[in-house]
Enzyme design. Sequence first.
Site, PDB file in Angstrom:
ATOM      1  N   GLN A  77       7.673  -1.585  -1.106  1.00  0.00           N
ATOM      2  CA  GLN A  77       6.657  -1.234  -2.270  1.00  0.00           C
ATOM      3  C   GLN A  77       5.215  -1.111  -1.316  1.00  0.00           C
ATOM      4  O   GLN A  77       4.707  -0.225  -1.946  1.00  0.00           O
ATOM      5  CB  GLN A  77       6.540  -2.513  -3.098  1.00  0.00           C
ATOM      6  CG  GLN A  77       7.900  -2.467  -3.901  1.00  0.00           C
ATOM      7  CD  GLN A  77       7.666  -3.630  -4.994  1.00  0.00           C
ATOM      8  OE1 GLN A  77       6.786  -4.408  -5.124  1.00  0.00           O
ATOM      9  NE2 GLN A  77       8.568  -3.444  -5.867  1.00  0.00           N
ATOM     10  N   SER A 102      12.127  -3.644  13.554  1.00  0.00           N
ATOM     11  CA  SER A 102      13.215  -2.684  13.107  1.00  0.00           C
ATOM     12  C   SER A 102      14.607  -3.809  13.466  1.00  0.00           C
ATOM     13  O   SER A 102      14.543  -4.583  14.301  1.00  0.00           O
ATOM     14  CB  SER A 102      13.503  -1.334  13.686  1.00  0.00           C
ATOM     15  OG  SER A 102      14.705  -1.036  13.883  1.00  0.00           O
ATOM     16  N   ARG A 104      17.429  -2.446  13.858  1.00  0.00           N
ATOM     17  CA  ARG A 104      18.229  -1.640  14.648  1.00  0.00           C
ATOM     18  C   ARG A 104      18.455  -2.094  16.239  1.00  0.00           C
ATOM     19  O   ARG A 104      19.485  -1.894  16.727  1.00  0.00           O
ATOM     20  CB  ARG A 104      17.692   0.008  14.737  1.00  0.00           C
ATOM     21  CG  ARG A 104      18.190   0.838  13.916  1.00  0.00           C
ATOM     22  CD  ARG A 104      17.742   2.223  14.171  1.00  0.00           C
ATOM     23  NE  ARG A 104      18.665   2.749  15.260  1.00  0.00           N
ATOM     24  CZ  ARG A 104      18.509   3.595  16.190  1.00  0.00           C
ATOM     25  NH1 ARG A 104      16.937   4.090  16.171  1.00  0.00           N
ATOM     26  NH2 ARG A 104      19.439   4.065  16.987  1.00  0.00           N
ATOM     27  N   LEU A 190     -11.247   0.555   4.245  1.00  0.00           N
ATOM     28  CA  LEU A 190     -11.610  -0.237   3.037  1.00  0.00           C
ATOM     29  C   LEU A 190     -11.376   0.627   1.857  1.00  0.00           C
ATOM     30  O   LEU A 190     -11.009   0.109   0.934  1.00  0.00           O
ATOM     31  CB  LEU A 190     -13.101  -0.438   3.080  1.00  0.00           C
ATOM     32  CG  LEU A 190     -13.702  -1.605   2.094  1.00  0.00           C
ATOM     33  CD1 LEU A 190     -12.714  -2.981   2.134  1.00  0.00           C
ATOM     34  CD2 LEU A 190     -15.235  -1.686   2.099  1.00  0.00           C
ATOM     35  N   HIS A 195      -7.873   0.585  -2.893  1.00  0.00           N
ATOM     36  CA  HIS A 195      -6.905   1.120  -3.727  1.00  0.00           C
ATOM     37  C   HIS A 195      -5.563   0.409  -3.751  1.00  0.00           C
ATOM     38  O   HIS A 195      -5.037   0.330  -4.813  1.00  0.00           O
ATOM     39  CB  HIS A 195      -6.621   2.662  -3.072  1.00  0.00           C
ATOM     40  CG  HIS A 195      -5.692   3.403  -3.961  1.00  0.00           C
ATOM     41  ND1 HIS A 195      -5.888   4.063  -5.255  1.00  0.00           N
ATOM     42  CD2 HIS A 195      -4.355   3.979  -3.769  1.00  0.00           C
ATOM     43  CE1 HIS A 195      -5.120   4.703  -5.654  1.00  0.00           C
ATOM     44  NE2 HIS A 195      -4.164   4.586  -4.846  1.00  0.00           N
ATOM     45  N   ARG A 200      -1.781  -3.099  -6.558  1.00  0.00           N
ATOM     46  CA  ARG A 200      -0.844  -4.307  -6.480  1.00  0.00           C
ATOM     47  C   ARG A 200      -1.286  -5.651  -7.154  1.00  0.00           C
ATOM     48  O   ARG A 200      -0.596  -6.482  -7.064  1.00  0.00           O
ATOM     49  CB  ARG A 200      -0.544  -4.297  -4.955  1.00  0.00           C
ATOM     50  CG  ARG A 200       0.038  -3.145  -4.393  1.00  0.00           C
ATOM     51  CD  ARG A 200       1.155  -2.680  -5.152  1.00  0.00           C
ATOM     52  NE  ARG A 200       2.022  -1.756  -4.479  1.00  0.00           N
ATOM     53  CZ  ARG A 200       2.759  -0.766  -5.116  1.00  0.00           C
ATOM     54  NH1 ARG A 200       2.816  -0.738  -6.484  1.00  0.00           N
ATOM     55  NH2 ARG A 200       3.683   0.105  -4.475  1.00  0.00           N
TER      56      ARG A 200
END
Lengths: 239, 239, 239, 239
Positions: A77, A102, A104, A190, A195, A200
Site C-alpha cells: 500500500q 527481497s 528471491r 517533506l 502527502h 494514510r
Amino acid sequence: MTLVDVLDKGYVRLVNHMGSDLTVVNAARVSYAKESTEWSEKDLRLIRFLAREGHTSPFRHVMLQFEIYAPLMVARQWWKYVVGSSHMEGTGDSLEAWNESSRRYITEEPIFYIPNPGEWREKPENSKQGSGQAIEAESGKDYTKKLMDYVEAGVQKYEEALADGICAEQARLFLPAYGMYVRWYWTASLQSVSHFLSQRLEHDAQKEIQLYANAVLQLSMPLFPNALAELKVHTNEDE
Amino acid sequence: MTLVDVLDKGYVRLVNHMGSDLTVVNAARVSYAKESTEWSEKDLRLIRFLAREGHTSPFRHVMLQFEIYAPLMVARQWWKYVVGSSHMEGTGDSLEAWNESSRRYITEEPIFYIPNPGEWREKPENSKQGSGQAIEAESGKDYTKKLMDYVEAGVQKYEEALADGICAEQARLFLPAYGMYVRWYWTASLQSVSHFLSQRLEHDAQKEIQLYANAVLQLSMPLFPNALAELKVHTNEDE
Amino acid sequence: MTLVDVLDKGYVRLVNHMGSDLTVVNAARVSYAKESTEWSEKDLRLIRFLAREGHTSPFRHVMLQFEIYAPLMVARQWWKYVVGSSHMEGTGDSLEAWNESSRRYITEEPIFYIPNPGEWREKPENSKQGSGQAIEAESGKDYTKKLMDYVEAGVQKYEEALADGICAEQARLFLPAYGMYVRWYWTASLQSVSHFLSQRLEHDAQKEIQLYANAVLQLSMPLFPNALAELKVHTNEDE
Amino acid sequence: MTLVDVLDKGYVRLVNHMGSDLTVVNAARVSYAKESTEWSEKDLRLIRFLAREGHTSPFRHVMLQFEIYAPLMVARQWWKYVVGSSHMEGTGDSLEAWNESSRRYITEEPIFYIPNPGEWREKPENSKQGSGQAIEAESGKDYTKKLMDYVEAGVQKYEEALADGICAEQARLFLPAYGMYVRWYWTASLQSVSHFLSQRLEHDAQKEIQLYANAVLQLSMPLFPNALAELKVHTNEDE
C-alpha cells in the site's frame, strides 16, 4: 526519539533528515536572495500562505530518510502511494527513493505479522473496503491460533523445498506473504511525506498502515513543526 | 496480435499505443522544424546515433499501454523496476502510470499460479539468486500437489474468515500471496519499456518475469522495429 | 482542428493522443476486469467521483503530444510548471517528456514576439505580479516601435558576431531572448495537462501563457469532454 | 569550503547535504539488516560493484542542496538536463527540486554576464555545437564593449518601460536575457548530481556550464569521495 515500534514486530526508524522549517521559507524567497536564520512571525505567515495556496515546491527541498520494517501488505500500500494507484491516489511525485529486501535470494527465517486475539476486525457496515469493530474475543483467539498454524505449515514447506534444492524464488510460493515482514529504506521530500500522511492517516486507510503513518508523523513533527502544522497533517481524533 | 498468454493463467495485452519509429526522429529534430512522414535511411542513421549515444529523451514521446495479469511476485519485481530497487536497477524514470487490483476490497475468488510438475527449478550453483535446471520429474509432481493442497487450505480459511465477518483486509493474511494473480494497467514510454526489457530479459531475472518481458517484447516489436532494434533489446538466445 | 494560432507568430499543434474518457474509467475498474466500450451514465458517475476525490491516477493512462511554438518567456513558465517552481506550483508530476530547440547550434534567423501597439499592459494595481489594463494607444505604438528597433539591433550584432567567427553559444548573448520564439514537443498525461491548465488559465498567470493554455484546452476538450469537464478545467469567464 | 565563485559574478553554494558514502552501501544492504558505521574495504568493493553494474538506486538516498547564481543560458541547459532534452540527454530522473527567481515580479536591477575580452571563443571547426579557441584579443575587446553597450541600452529601455507603468512581465522583453543572472535552489540525489556532472563536464558542453559543473564537483567530492570516484565523475584533464 528516532525509532517507533509498530505492530507485533515492526518499526519505523528515522535514519537521517536534511533541512528545517526555515529551508521551506528560504526556498520560497530565493528570488529575493534573503535567507532567514531564525524563525519569525514573517516566516510563519509565508509558510501558511504557501500551504494554503498549494505552492508546494518549496517543501521539496527538505528531505527525510526512514527505515521501515512492516508486513508486505503494508509495503504494497505504501508503494502504491509512490507509484500511483487506482482507488487510492497518485500525485506521481517521485522525489523519493526506495530500497527493499527481497525473498528471491535471502534464506533467513521469514518473520510474520500475526494479529493478537483482540486485533481482528469485522468488515465495515457501509463500505466495500476498510474495517469495523473488533470481532468477539473468543473468535479472535481462534483466528490467531489458526493463522499461526497455517503460517507455520507454510514456513515448514518452504524450508523443505529449500532443503530439497528448489530455488528460493519458487519455494516462496508456500509463504502466506501478505503478513511477512519486509524491510526498506524510504527517502522522500517533506512534500511527499506530508502527502503520504494526508492519505494514510485517513479513517478509510487500512488500520495497519495508519499505525505506520502515525509513527512517521511522530518522528517528523518535532523536526518540522510549522510546516507540518500548516500542511494540516494530523492524526485522526479518535486514535 | 494484441494478447500473449503467459504461465498457466496469465497474459499481457496491448491496450493502446501512441506514435511510431518516426515519432522518435521527429522529436530529435524539433530544432529544425522538419518532420519525416516516411521512414528513410537518414532516419535510421539518426535513431542509431540517438540510441548509441544515450540520447534517450526522444524515445519518451512514444507511449504504450498494457494490461497485465500475473502472480503478485511478478508484479512486485515489475514495480521494483518502476520505483527503483536495491540490487536490481533504478533509472528513476517515472514516465509511467500503474493501476492495480487490490485484495483489500475484492471478494471474488482468488486465482493462483501453480507451477506444473516440470516447471520447478533447482537453486543455481554459483549464485545467491536465480535458478538452475528443472528438478526431477517425480519430485516436481510432489511439489505441485503439495502447493495445490496448501493453497486450497489457505483459500478455505480465507473464505471461512470472510463468512465469519472478518474484514477482507485481514482475512487475506491466510493467502499464499506470492502466487496469487493480480491485474494491472501499465502505461509507459518507449524509453521506460526498453529499459524494463533490458533488465527483465536478462538470464539472472526470475524465469517467470522473463516470460512476461518476452510477451511485452513480442507485442512491441512490430510497432517500433527500428527503435527497439537500435536500443539492442532482444531475447536471450536460448529461449 | 489540430492547430491553434497564438500571438503574432506562435501556435499549438496537437501531434498525437492516446485514449479517451473511457480509458480513465477502465483504468479505475481494473480490479473488476470489466471494460466499458461505450460511454454510459455509470461511467460519468465514476469519473465524477474520481475527479472529486482527487483519485487522479486513472487520468495518467491518457496521453497527449503537442508541438508548441512560443516566446522563450512562455517556454520558461511552462517548464517551471513541469519542474516545480517557487511561487507557482509544483506537483512534481513527471509523466511528461519535453524536447526543445536550442540556440546553441542553430544559426537560422531568430524570430521574435513583438506585442502589437494595443497589447502592452499596465502593471497591476494591487499585486506584485501579473498585469492590468492596456496602456494608452499612443504609448503602445511607441513601445512596439522601440522594441522592434532594439530587437533588430540585437539580431544585427548577433549576426555580425557569427560572421566574425564567434561561436553561436556566445553570440546569442546579444539576443533579447525573452521574446525569441522556440519550438518544442510536450508529451504529457491528461492528469498533467489538466493540472497545467488549472494553473495557467488563472487570472494571475501571465496573459501570454493564458493564451497558450487556452489553445491547449481547445485542442483537448473535444477528445476528453467528460474528463476535462469533471476536472473543472475551463477558461476564465471574461476571456 | 561551501562556496565556489564562477564567471564574473556567479557562484555555486552548498546549502546542505544528507548522508555519506556509507548511506549508499547501507541502502544496498537493507536486505541483510546490517549497517556499516565505518568505511571498510568491503564497502569499497560493494560501491564499486554497484557503480559498475549500474545499480544506481542506492545512490538515491544521498541528497545535496545547492544555491546557484548563473546566467539564464546556463540555467536553461541545467534544467534541460532535469526535464530531458533533445540532443542532450534525459534520464527522466526527477529526484530533484528546483526553485528559481523570476523576472515576472522582481524589479531589482538586473545583473548580466559580460565575457571578458579574453573569454570570447571561436566556433568549433568540425562540429555544429560547442566552441573552439579564443578569438583575437583586439576583437574580444570590441565585443565586450559592444555587449556592455547593448545590455546597458536594454536595461535603460526596461527601466523606462517600468517607469511608464508597463508591467514587469512585458517590460522584460527589452532584456538580453541569455546573459542575465538568475538564482535558484537545486536539491538533487547523488545519482542525479553525478549524472548531471557526467554530462556537463564533457568537452562538448558549453564552456560556461562546464565551469559550474566543476564547482558542483569541487563542493561534492570531499563529501562523497568513494561514491564519486567509483561513478567515474571527474573533470576533463585539460582544465
